[in-house]
Design an enzyme around this catalytic site. Structure first.
Site, PDB file in Angstrom:
ATOM      1  N   ASN A  70       0.824  -1.200   0.000  1.00 35.20           N
ATOM      2  CA  ASN A  70       0.000   0.000   0.000  1.00 35.20           C
ATOM      3  C   ASN A  70       0.866   1.261   0.000  1.00 35.20           C
ATOM      4  OD1 ASN A  70      -2.354   1.610   0.169  1.00 35.20           O
ATOM      5  ND2 ASN A  70      -3.340   0.093   1.475  1.00 35.20           N
ATOM      6  N   HIS A 100      22.266   1.721  13.111  1.00 34.43           N
ATOM      7  CA  HIS A 100      23.533   2.363  13.467  1.00 34.43           C
ATOM      8  C   HIS A 100      24.030   1.784  14.784  1.00 34.43           C
ATOM      9  CE1 HIS A 100      23.485   5.519  10.388  1.00 34.43           C
ATOM     10  NE2 HIS A 100      22.173   5.462  10.532  1.00 34.43           N
ATOM     11  N   LYS A 149      11.446  -8.361  17.469  1.00 30.95           N
ATOM     12  CA  LYS A 149      11.777  -9.780  17.586  1.00 30.95           C
ATOM     13  C   LYS A 149      10.973 -10.562  16.565  1.00 30.95           C
ATOM     14  CE  LYS A 149      13.007  -9.454  22.369  1.00 30.95           C
ATOM     15  NZ  LYS A 149      12.592  -9.488  23.718  1.00 30.95           N
ATOM     16  N   LYS A 166      -2.571 -12.878  19.966  1.00 34.67           N
ATOM     17  CA  LYS A 166      -3.502 -13.903  19.518  1.00 34.67           C
ATOM     18  C   LYS A 166      -2.750 -14.950  18.705  1.00 34.67           C
ATOM     19  CE  LYS A 166      -7.996 -14.289  17.351  1.00 34.67           C
ATOM     20  NZ  LYS A 166      -9.161 -13.566  16.916  1.00 34.67           N
TER      21      LYS A 166
END
Length: 175
Positions: A70, A100, A149, A166
């Site tokens: 999009n 960085h 993560k 969920k």
């Protein structure tokens, strides 16, 4: 990794192509052709990319089949970004493969860690996927989430930092 001079030439060329891409009205075929020039790959006819579209490098971006990206998506791809088949990238999403150093003496240097968006994954509006993250197959990253993560397959993550909210057991349910 390419020598700095060649890498800088690619960046300069691709920034001109991105400006051209975002400065006019183009058919989807023209968008795919220009993004193909930017990435150095053939973009499948099933891919739809809404403008504006941004990338800082372009050559390390790999886009699968039946992908939808999009408007206002940003791909910071010097470290590599792979978007697998059937993935959805929401408006204003950022996929970032460059960081960085925290060390002040090295701050202008960069570390490169690839990002992988799995098959049929959905990255929500204004979500940010940080360097080194893999988003698993069928996973959903909620709008506005910051993903630092890996996201397991068939899970929904949300928040800052993103946490699992969920597990998708029935892949046909609405979220």
């Amino acid at each position: 990794m390419l020598p700095d001079k060649l890498q800088n030439q690619i960046i300069d060329q691709n920034q001109r192509l991105i400006q051209h891409l975002n400065s006019g009205q183009h058919t989807q075929a023209e968008v795919r052709q220009l993004v193909g020039e930017i990435t150095g790959q053939t973009i499948d006819d099933s891919v739809e990319i809404r403008l504006p579209f941004y990338s800082d490098y372009g050559r390390n971006l790999k886009i699968g089949r039946e992908v939808f990206i999009n408007s206002n998506a940003m791909m910071v791809d010097l470290g590599g970004i792979t978007i697998a088949d059937h993935a959805l990238i929401g408006p204003g999403a950022y996929l970032i493969s460059v960081n960085h150093y925290l060390d002040v003496d090295k701050r202008r240097g960069v570390t490169l860690k690839p990002v992988h968006i799995g098959k049929n994954a959905w990255i929500g509006a204004r979500a940010v996927v940080l360097p080194g993250v893999s988003v698993g197959e069928n996973a959903v990253v909620a709008a506005g989430a910051v993903v630092s993560k890996n996201v397991a397959a068939n899970t929904v993550v949300a928040g800052v930092p993103a946490k699992v909210i969920k597990i998708l057991e029935n892949h046909k349910e609405e979220i």
